[in-house]
Design a protein around this motif. Structure first.
Motif, PDB file in Angstrom:
ATOM      1  N   VAL A  12     -16.872  29.224 -22.957  1.00 49.05           N
ATOM      2  CA  VAL A  12     -17.595  28.425 -21.974  1.00 49.05           C
ATOM      3  C   VAL A  12     -17.912  27.080 -22.626  1.00 49.05           C
ATOM      4  N   PHE A  13     -17.431  26.008 -22.022  1.00 53.97           N
ATOM      5  CA  PHE A  13     -17.667  24.662 -22.541  1.00 53.97           C
ATOM      6  C   PHE A  13     -18.541  23.894 -21.558  1.00 53.97           C
ATOM      7  N   LYS A  14     -19.638  23.370 -22.044  1.00 57.31           N
ATOM      8  CA  LYS A  14     -20.516  22.541 -21.218  1.00 57.31           C
ATOM      9  C   LYS A  14     -20.159  21.075 -21.409  1.00 57.31           C
ATOM     10  N   VAL A  15     -19.898  20.398 -20.291  1.00 52.57           N
ATOM     11  CA  VAL A  15     -19.558  18.977 -20.303  1.00 52.57           C
ATOM     12  C   VAL A  15     -20.524  18.246 -19.384  1.00 52.57           C
ATOM     13  N   VAL A  16     -21.064  17.125 -19.832  1.00 52.43           N
ATOM     14  CA  VAL A  16     -21.997  16.352 -19.011  1.00 52.43           C
ATOM     15  C   VAL A  16     -21.346  15.048 -18.562  1.00 52.43           C
ATOM     16  N   LEU A  17     -21.656  14.663 -17.332  1.00 49.64           N
ATOM     17  CA  LEU A  17     -21.239  13.375 -16.791  1.00 49.64           C
ATOM     18  C   LEU A  17     -22.454  12.457 -16.812  1.00 49.64           C
ATOM     19  N   ILE A  18     -22.328  11.298 -17.437  1.00 47.46           N
ATOM     20  CA  ILE A  18     -23.460  10.373 -17.486  1.00 47.46           C
ATOM     21  C   ILE A  18     -22.991   8.960 -17.179  1.00 47.46           C
ATOM     22  N   GLY A  19     -23.917   8.137 -16.753  1.00 43.63           N
ATOM     23  CA  GLY A  19     -23.622   6.767 -16.383  1.00 43.63           C
ATOM     24  C   GLY A  19     -24.560   6.328 -15.283  1.00 43.63           C
ATOM     25  N   ASP A  20     -24.456   5.072 -14.903  1.00 41.36           N
ATOM     26  CA  ASP A  20     -25.340   4.523 -13.883  1.00 41.36           C
ATOM     27  C   ASP A  20     -25.161   5.232 -12.539  1.00 41.36           C
ATOM     28  N   SER A  21     -26.141   5.053 -11.680  1.00 38.93           N
ATOM     29  CA  SER A  21     -26.064   5.601 -10.333  1.00 38.93           C
ATOM     30  C   SER A  21     -24.924   4.933  -9.558  1.00 38.93           C
ATOM     31  N   ALA A  22     -24.275   5.711  -8.712  1.00 34.47           N
ATOM     32  CA  ALA A  22     -23.235   5.219  -7.783  1.00 34.47           C
ATOM     33  C   ALA A  22     -21.942   4.781  -8.459  1.00 34.47           C
ATOM     34  N   VAL A  23     -21.692   5.271  -9.671  1.00 32.64           N
ATOM     35  CA  VAL A  23     -20.399   4.977 -10.294  1.00 32.64           C
ATOM     36  C   VAL A  23     -19.341   6.015  -9.914  1.00 32.64           C
ATOM     37  N   GLY A  24     -19.780   7.108  -9.269  1.00 34.29           N
ATOM     38  CA  GLY A  24     -18.837   8.113  -8.795  1.00 34.29           C
ATOM     39  C   GLY A  24     -18.826   9.400  -9.588  1.00 34.29           C
ATOM     40  N   LYS A  25     -19.890   9.671 -10.349  1.00 35.52           N
ATOM     41  CA  LYS A  25     -19.921  10.895 -11.159  1.00 35.52           C
ATOM     42  C   LYS A  25     -19.800  12.146 -10.298  1.00 35.52           C
ATOM     43  N   SER A  26     -20.567  12.205  -9.215  1.00 36.17           N
ATOM     44  CA  SER A  26     -20.534  13.388  -8.352  1.00 36.17           C
ATOM     45  C   SER A  26     -19.177  13.554  -7.687  1.00 36.17           C
ATOM     46  N   GLN A  27     -18.543  12.431  -7.358  1.00 38.89           N
ATOM     47  CA  GLN A  27     -17.227  12.499  -6.725  1.00 38.89           C
ATOM     48  C   GLN A  27     -16.162  12.965  -7.718  1.00 38.89           C
ATOM     49  N   ILE A  28     -16.289  12.533  -8.957  1.00 37.07           N
ATOM     50  CA  ILE A  28     -15.369  12.999  -9.996  1.00 37.07           C
ATOM     51  C   ILE A  28     -15.512  14.505 -10.183  1.00 37.07           C
ATOM     52  N   LEU A  29     -16.767  14.968 -10.206  1.00 36.36           N
ATOM     53  CA  LEU A  29     -17.020  16.400 -10.339  1.00 36.36           C
ATOM     54  C   LEU A  29     -16.454  17.172  -9.158  1.00 36.36           C
TER      55      LEU A  29
END
Length: 219
Positions: A12-29
């Motif tokens: 099990v590998f945990k990976v975090v997405l970080i960066g400013d709001s509205a850069v598309g992190k949720s869409q990438i996920l």
């Protein structure tokens, strides 16, 4: 590497997405986890995560991808979620230069809270808006080389390089884990290696990524 499910999870590998709001992190996920894209996506509140199981070199790997809110007021809340992460994606919007300007701050925060040997990929999202580009590929690549990061440009909307980004990062984590002698690795009750932070990655400066690995950029 191919996608697939298995009754037995080897890692099990945990990976975090970080960066400013509205850069598309949720869409990438959403694109990686469910192959979806929502035009009416709302800002993430706090932290969300999704999983996807892949097969890497005949081993079943569950990726736990954590989407941390980019708004300033949630940063203190989400800092605890860096703990145990073995991979991270630093995401900026290629059409908004300030989101790239903030990447060093996010990188500093990541390195302050996460394991020092966490594998990190710089991701320039929204290449579908290339006519509005404000951050050059060359500038991002130069930064990635300087900081020993992987680098890719993606479009969650067009599904460009999203799969490649996650698979590159996860495969690199797997390869490092696979090189180590894990015979003494503690396991949880169902026999899965949970691989928390400091027990996985090759120790010390030996894990610096060569500059020629800051690759995989889109044309």
């Amino acid at each position: 590497m191919a996608g697939g499910a298995s009754d037995k999870i080897d890692y099990v590998f945990k990976v975090v997405l970080i960066g400013d709001s509205a850069v598309g992190k949720s869409q990438i996920l959403a694109r990686f986890a469910r192959n979806e894209f929502a035009l009416d996506s709302k800002a993430t509140i706090g932290v969300e995560f999704q999983t996807r199981t892949l097969v890497i070199q005949h081993k079943s790997v569950k990726a736990q991808i954590w989407d941390t809110a980019g708004q300033e007021r949630y940063r203190a809340v989400t800092s605890a979620y860096y703990r145990g992460a073995v991979g991270a994606m630093l995401v900026y919007d290629i059409t908004r230069s300030q989101t790239f300007d903030h990447i060093p701050r996010w990188l500093e925060e990541l390195r302050s809270h996460a394991d020092r040997n966490i594998m990190i990929m710089l991701v320039g999202n929204k290449t579908d808006l290339k006519d509005q580009r404000a951050v050059t590929t060359e500038a991002a690549l130069e930064f990635a080389q300087k900081e020993n990061l992987f680098f890719l440009e993606t479009s969650a909307l067009e599904a460009t390089n999203v799969e490649n980004a996650f698979q590159t990062l996860l495969a690199e984590i797997f390869n490092i884990v696979n090189k180590k002698n894990l015979t003494s690795e503690p396991q949880n009750s169902n026999g899965t290696s949970t691989l928390p932070g400091k027990k996985i990655i090759m120790p010390g400066p030996a894990q610096e990524i060569p500059k020629n690995k800051a690759c995989c950029m889109s044309s």
